[in-house]
Design a protein around this motif. Structure first.
Motif, PDB file in Angstrom:
ATOM      1  N   ALA A  35      54.642  51.324  24.755  1.00  0.00           N
ATOM      2  CA  ALA A  35      54.655  52.170  23.556  1.00  0.00           C
ATOM      3  C   ALA A  35      54.418  51.367  22.285  1.00  0.00           C
ATOM      4  O   ALA A  35      54.342  51.954  21.202  1.00  0.00           O
ATOM      5  CB  ALA A  35      55.981  52.916  23.457  1.00  0.00           C
ATOM      6  N   LEU A  36      54.318  50.044  22.380  1.00  0.00           N
ATOM      7  CA  LEU A  36      54.147  49.192  21.210  1.00  0.00           C
ATOM      8  C   LEU A  36      52.685  48.802  20.970  1.00  0.00           C
ATOM      9  O   LEU A  36      52.390  48.025  20.064  1.00  0.00           O
ATOM     10  CB  LEU A  36      54.992  47.925  21.351  1.00  0.00           C
ATOM     11  N   ASP A  37      51.781  49.332  21.777  1.00  0.00           N
ATOM     12  CA  ASP A  37      50.350  49.045  21.667  1.00  0.00           C
ATOM     13  C   ASP A  37      49.763  49.945  20.582  1.00  0.00           C
ATOM     14  O   ASP A  37      49.586  51.152  20.772  1.00  0.00           O
ATOM     15  CB  ASP A  37      49.682  49.314  23.014  1.00  0.00           C
ATOM     16  N   ARG A  38      49.445  49.376  19.422  1.00  0.00           N
ATOM     17  CA  ARG A  38      48.975  50.192  18.298  1.00  0.00           C
ATOM     18  C   ARG A  38      47.601  50.813  18.552  1.00  0.00           C
ATOM     19  O   ARG A  38      47.298  51.892  18.044  1.00  0.00           O
ATOM     20  CB  ARG A  38      48.976  49.378  17.007  1.00  0.00           C
ATOM     21  N   THR A  39      46.777  50.147  19.359  1.00  0.00           N
ATOM     22  CA  THR A  39      45.488  50.748  19.720  1.00  0.00           C
ATOM     23  C   THR A  39      45.710  52.023  20.513  1.00  0.00           C
ATOM     24  O   THR A  39      45.093  53.067  20.238  1.00  0.00           O
ATOM     25  CB  THR A  39      44.643  49.759  20.535  1.00  0.00           C
ATOM     26  N   ALA A  40      46.600  51.970  21.489  1.00  0.00           N
ATOM     27  CA  ALA A  40      46.900  53.156  22.287  1.00  0.00           C
ATOM     28  C   ALA A  40      47.585  54.229  21.456  1.00  0.00           C
ATOM     29  O   ALA A  40      47.312  55.430  21.610  1.00  0.00           O
ATOM     30  CB  ALA A  40      47.767  52.771  23.481  1.00  0.00           C
ATOM     31  N   LEU A  41      48.481  53.811  20.557  1.00  0.00           N
ATOM     32  CA  LEU A  41      49.174  54.777  19.706  1.00  0.00           C
ATOM     33  C   LEU A  41      48.188  55.505  18.798  1.00  0.00           C
ATOM     34  O   LEU A  41      48.257  56.737  18.643  1.00  0.00           O
ATOM     35  CB  LEU A  41      50.233  54.066  18.857  1.00  0.00           C
ATOM     36  N   LEU A  42      47.267  54.769  18.179  1.00  0.00           N
ATOM     37  CA  LEU A  42      46.300  55.393  17.285  1.00  0.00           C
ATOM     38  C   LEU A  42      45.374  56.334  18.052  1.00  0.00           C
ATOM     39  O   LEU A  42      45.097  57.458  17.598  1.00  0.00           O
ATOM     40  CB  LEU A  42      45.480  54.320  16.566  1.00  0.00           C
ATOM     41  N   THR A  43      44.925  55.905  19.221  1.00  0.00           N
ATOM     42  CA  THR A  43      44.046  56.745  20.037  1.00  0.00           C
ATOM     43  C   THR A  43      44.742  58.052  20.418  1.00  0.00           C
ATOM     44  O   THR A  43      44.166  59.142  20.286  1.00  0.00           O
ATOM     45  CB  THR A  43      43.618  55.992  21.305  1.00  0.00           C
ATOM     46  N   ALA A  44      45.981  57.937  20.880  1.00  0.00           N
ATOM     47  CA  ALA A  44      46.725  59.133  21.291  1.00  0.00           C
ATOM     48  C   ALA A  44      47.032  60.034  20.102  1.00  0.00           C
ATOM     49  O   ALA A  44      46.961  61.266  20.199  1.00  0.00           O
ATOM     50  CB  ALA A  44      48.009  58.718  21.993  1.00  0.00           C
ATOM     51  N   TYR A  45      47.368  59.423  18.956  1.00  0.00           N
ATOM     52  CA  TYR A  45      47.693  60.220  17.771  1.00  0.00           C
ATOM     53  C   TYR A  45      46.487  61.027  17.308  1.00  0.00           C
ATOM     54  O   TYR A  45      46.609  62.221  16.998  1.00  0.00           O
ATOM     55  CB  TYR A  45      48.180  59.304  16.652  1.00  0.00           C
ATOM     56  N   LEU A  46      45.317  60.405  17.244  1.00  0.00           N
ATOM     57  CA  LEU A  46      44.132  61.125  16.803  1.00  0.00           C
ATOM     58  C   LEU A  46      43.801  62.277  17.749  1.00  0.00           C
ATOM     59  O   LEU A  46      43.384  63.365  17.306  1.00  0.00           O
ATOM     60  CB  LEU A  46      42.946  60.175  16.676  1.00  0.00           C
ATOM     61  N   ALA A  47      43.996  62.075  19.040  1.00  0.00           N
ATOM     62  CA  ALA A  47      43.737  63.146  20.001  1.00  0.00           C
ATOM     63  C   ALA A  47      44.716  64.301  19.811  1.00  0.00           C
ATOM     64  O   ALA A  47      44.323  65.478  19.800  1.00  0.00           O
ATOM     65  CB  ALA A  47      43.825  62.606  21.425  1.00  0.00           C
TER      66      ALA A  47
END
Length: 295
Positions: free
Chosen positions: A194-206
């Motif tokens: 959950a600390l991966d900002r790339t994954a967080l940003l990708t999921a948030y935009l979706a």
């Protein structure tokens, strides 16, 4: 959590591959090294495009690795350490009436909570613009919660768009947080994934595109049933909101006084209705909400 050198940059090309059209819903996704405020920068870009007669295509997203003067409610500012937080602003032009736009920051909160809960983080919402994580003890203003993210919506000067900014604390230790009532995903014990900002940003935009797209398709009606007769967006917000049902003290915007009572429900335009002990109710459209300690 380590030092700054151990904190990874956002992989913007990976985010773009998932978020940009036709794979996703976004017209543009950019990441800058530093900005005083992603909201301020995106507002300037959008306003300049309006003046030049070529409005910036929406939805558009702008993130910063390091935010030096983030903007919060009532003009508060703060700095986020480099690569420690997810600071991202989005330009949106939802097909919804002006009366319905009060729901936009609330629905942004729904998108953030969807992302965090999917990552195993038990996040909740605080009306109107905070995302919370549970805490072991209570503090004034937040009760048994700590703030992990804030949301701010601002209209584009001279345009018809709205910029919505999110600041999510990801890897900061306590000494890097602006106030004792704040927390970060790492500090709260979130899973490493959950600390991966790339994954967080990708999921948030979706999730943001999905929530806002559904809302616009329903003509800004947050009470419209979900797919297959499922919960409405208003129901989803209420189910995830720690404020509703709590005893609160609301400091009204502009020094207009204080209201205390139980946070009863939201109006059709996203205002908070507070039921006072004398049986009267007060509708609050803007203010700082403090969750009172439980007896």
């Amino acid at each position: 959590m380590g030092g700054v050198s151990e904190r990874a940059l956002i992989d913007v090309e990976k985010v773009r591959a998932a978020a940009l059209r036709p794979a996703g819903a976004w017209a543009s996704v950019d990441v800058v090294d530093a900005a005083p405020s992603t909201n301020t920068l995106l507002l300037e870009i959008a306003a300049q495009a309006e003046r030049e007669g070529e409005p910036l295509a929406a939805p558009a997203a702008l993130a910063a690795e390091h935010q030096t003067a983030g903007i919060g409610r009532a003009g508060r500012t703060w700095e986020t350490p480099p690569r420690a937080a997810l600071t991202v602003s989005t330009l949106l032009r939802p097909a919804a009436s002006a009366d319905a736009l009060g729901w936009l920051p609330l629905l942004t909160g729904v998108a953030v909570v969807r992302v965090l809960r999917a990552a195993g983080v038990p996040a909740s919402l605080k009306w109107p613009n905070d995302v919370l994580l549970p805490a072991a003890d209570e503090v004034d203003g937040f009760g048994p919660w700590r703030k992990v993210a804030g949301i701010l919506a601002q209209g584009v000067p001279g345009g018809d768009g709205v910029v919505v900014g999110v600041g999510l604390n990801v890897t900061q230790p306590a000494v890097e947080l602006p106030v004792p009532t704040a927390t970060s995903l790492a500090l709260a014990g979130a899973p490493e994934s959950a600390l991966d900002r790339t994954a967080l940003l990708t999921a948030y935009l979706a999730e943001l595109a999905a929530v806002v797209g559904r809302w616009a398709a329903d003509d800004g009606d947050v009470h419209a049933p979900g797919p297959g007769g499922g919960p409405s967006l208003a129901d989803e917000y209420a189910d995830r909101c720690a404020t509703l049902g709590a005893s609160v003290r609301v400091e009204l915007a502009g020094g207009a006084g204080v209201v205390e009572g139980r946070a009863a429900h939201l109006t059709v335009d996203g205002a908070l209705v507070v039921a006072r002990d004398d049986g009267s109710v007060r509708m609050v459209t803007a203010g700082d909400v403090h969750h009172l300690r439980r007896a």
